[in-house]
Scaffold this active site. Structure first.
Site, PDB file in Angstrom:
ATOM      1  N   CYS A  67      11.418  60.116  51.557  1.00 21.56           N
ATOM      2  CA  CYS A  67      11.934  61.057  52.564  1.00 21.56           C
ATOM      3  C   CYS A  67      11.251  62.421  52.457  1.00 21.56           C
ATOM      4  CB  CYS A  67      13.441  61.201  52.328  1.00 21.56           C
ATOM      5  SG  CYS A  67      14.176  62.567  53.222  1.00 21.56           S
ATOM      6  N   TRP A 100      21.443  54.143  52.384  1.00 23.92           N
ATOM      7  CA  TRP A 100      20.657  54.090  51.144  1.00 23.92           C
ATOM      8  C   TRP A 100      21.453  53.388  50.045  1.00 23.92           C
ATOM      9  CZ3 TRP A 100      15.823  55.418  51.873  1.00 23.92           C
ATOM     10  CH2 TRP A 100      15.478  56.426  52.751  1.00 23.92           C
ATOM     11  N   THR A 136      22.838  61.215  54.172  1.00 23.69           N
ATOM     12  CA  THR A 136      21.402  61.446  54.061  1.00 23.69           C
ATOM     13  C   THR A 136      21.029  61.919  52.663  1.00 23.69           C
ATOM     14  OG1 THR A 136      21.761  63.689  54.891  1.00 23.69           O
ATOM     15  CG2 THR A 136      21.097  62.049  56.511  1.00 23.69           C
ATOM     16  N   TYR A 200       9.371  62.579  63.939  1.00 23.48           N
ATOM     17  CA  TYR A 200      10.547  61.719  64.181  1.00 23.48           C
ATOM     18  C   TYR A 200      10.870  61.651  65.673  1.00 23.48           C
ATOM     19  CZ  TYR A 200      11.581  61.239  59.224  1.00 23.48           C
ATOM     20  OH  TYR A 200      11.520  60.905  57.897  1.00 23.48           O
TER      21      TYR A 200
HETATM   22  N1  LIG Z   1      18.693  67.956  57.448  1.00 26.60           N
HETATM   23  C1  LIG Z   1      18.507  67.067  56.422  1.00 26.60           C
HETATM   24  C2  LIG Z   1      17.854  65.791  56.928  1.00 26.60           C
HETATM   25  C3  LIG Z   1      17.799  64.737  55.880  1.00 26.60           C
HETATM   26  C4  LIG Z   1      17.491  63.345  56.458  1.00 26.60           C
HETATM   27  O1  LIG Z   1      17.476  63.126  57.665  1.00 26.60           O
HETATM   28  N2  LIG Z   1      17.203  62.376  55.563  1.00 26.60           N
HETATM   29  C5  LIG Z   1      16.948  61.012  55.999  1.00 26.60           C
HETATM   30  C6  LIG Z   1      15.822  60.385  55.228  1.00 26.60           C
HETATM   31  S1  LIG Z   1      14.229  60.959  55.652  1.00 26.60           S
HETATM   32  C7  LIG Z   1      18.141  60.118  55.700  1.00 26.60           C
HETATM   33  O2  LIG Z   1      18.687  60.195  54.624  1.00 26.60           O
HETATM   34  N3  LIG Z   1      18.533  59.259  56.649  1.00 26.60           N
HETATM   35  C8  LIG Z   1      19.615  58.330  56.455  1.00 26.60           C
HETATM   36  C9  LIG Z   1      19.911  57.532  57.699  1.00 26.60           C
HETATM   37  O3  LIG Z   1      19.218  57.713  58.711  1.00 26.60           O
HETATM   38  O4  LIG Z   1      20.827  56.716  57.647  1.00 26.60           O
HETATM   39  C10 LIG Z   1      17.674  67.744  55.350  1.00 26.60           C
HETATM   40  O5  LIG Z   1      16.627  68.334  55.665  1.00 26.60           O
HETATM   41  O6  LIG Z   1      18.092  67.728  54.213  1.00 26.60           O
END
Ligand SMILES: N[C@@H](CCC(=O)N[C@@H](CS)C(=O)NCC(=O)O)C(=O)O
Length: 330
Positions: A67, A100, A136, A200
């Protein structure tokens, strides 16, 4: 502070796993990808009386090595020399329907060594049993209070930059210096929407119009960054700052993933001389290369987003880091 062992493996209430990836329900009616706001915004602070006072060994990061947002936190931790101060656990690179997992069946996936849980969503609900929002990485966890402090990478890196200097091996490193804050905020202001989140927006667009808009903005911003970096080493001032770190975590994933998987394919980073040099410059800062795991990156994206890559086949290349290490830098 109680010893860590007393905080580990506390009995957890039975939990029903919530399913459905975040990205699948962040699509606006016009097909555009709109990132949801982050939920936990506590602060580790040296201010007297702060709920989360900084301390060595008290805080923990849950990350995915795939990530780009979590990667920011690992880079700042390395640049500040906080490896012995803030511990880290790494999720399995495959993002499943239940989010995750702490499955350790992939090289580098550590499991949850703090709470012994199986899923990241359980960590969130350990902090807030009623939590039903997006789950996330990165997560900044407080072992003392068994709670989630913050899950917004842009805020976590600021805390790591300033609040742990008493224990940092490199307290002299300042990635958000007072004199450059205006410039850094301005750089983040256009790099985040068009580049960091822009890739994205290209990849997750569900309409041609939404993709066209995102890809135009992305390459206009890459051209802008290329022009800027043609005449200087760093985005702001004459030192590396968080703005450079934030650009790097997207550009290091660009040619191996975003170019193909997210259809960001007008050009590769390797075709932009200044952006390529800048990526090499950040990559070669002490400790940064060790934070990069191309296997987690490629396996995460190509395997997890089956609506984009139904077979889940993970492509072989390209070799991104070899050329970065070989590039002559002044
Ligand atoms: N705003 C958050 C965004 C974090 C984020 O989007 N992480 C993604 C991984 S790249 C995630 O965990 N996604 C989980 C999902 O889509 O279920 C940050 O910058 O910390």
């Amino acid at each position: 502070m109680p010893p860590f062992s007393r905080l580990m493996f506390q009995p957890q209430p039975p939990m029903t796993l919530i399913t459905g990836n975040t990205w699948s329900h962040e699509i606006a009616p016009d097909g555009a990808f709109v990132r949801a706001a982050t939920g936990f915004r506590g602060q580790v602070s040296r201010a007297p009386g702060a709920a989360h006072a900084p301390a060595a060994g008290r805080y923990h990061l849950y990350v995915s090595l795939a990530c780009p947002w979590a990667h920011r936190t690992l880079i700042v931790r390395a640049l500040k020399g906080l490896e012995d101060v803030i511990s880290v656990d790494v999720v399995h690179p495959h993002l499943t329907d239940a989010g995750w997992s702490f499955d350790t069946g992939f090289e580098g996936a550590t499991g949850d060594r703090v709470g012994g849980l199986a899923w990241l969503q359980q960590v969130y609900r350990r902090a807030d049993p009623a939590y039903a929002g997006i789950v996330t990485v990165p997560v900044l966890w407080d072992r003392q209070f068994s709670t989630l402090v913050n899950n917004e990478s842009s805020e976590i890196i600021r805390m790591l930059n300033t609040e742990f200097d008493a224990w940092a091996r490199h307290p002299e490193v300042d990635l958000y210096p007072a004199a450059l804050r205006g410039d850094i905020d301005a750089a983040n202001g256009w790099i985040y929407p068009a580049i960091n989140n822009g890739v994205y927006r290209c990849g997750f667009a569900r309409s041609q119009a939404a993709y066209d808009e995102a890809v135009d903005e992305l390459f206009a911003a890459l051209d802008r960054a290329e022009a800027l970096l043609a005449g200087r080493r760093w985005l702001c001032g004459d030192q590396a700052t968080e703005a450079d770190v934030r650009l790097y975590t997207t550009l290091i994933r660009f040619d191996s993933v975003y170019h193909t998987h997210f259809k960001c394919n007008r050009r590769q980073v390797a075709q932009y001389p200044a952006l390529h040099r800048h990526t090499a410059r950040v990559h070669r800062l002490p400790g940064v290369a060790a934070t990069l795991d191309q296997d987690h990156i490629r396996h995460h994206y190509y395997h997890s987003h089956r609506h984009l890559n139904p077979g889940g086949i993970v492509p072989a290349g390209p070799d991104v880091t070899g050329p970065l290490m070989a590039l002559p830098l002044d």
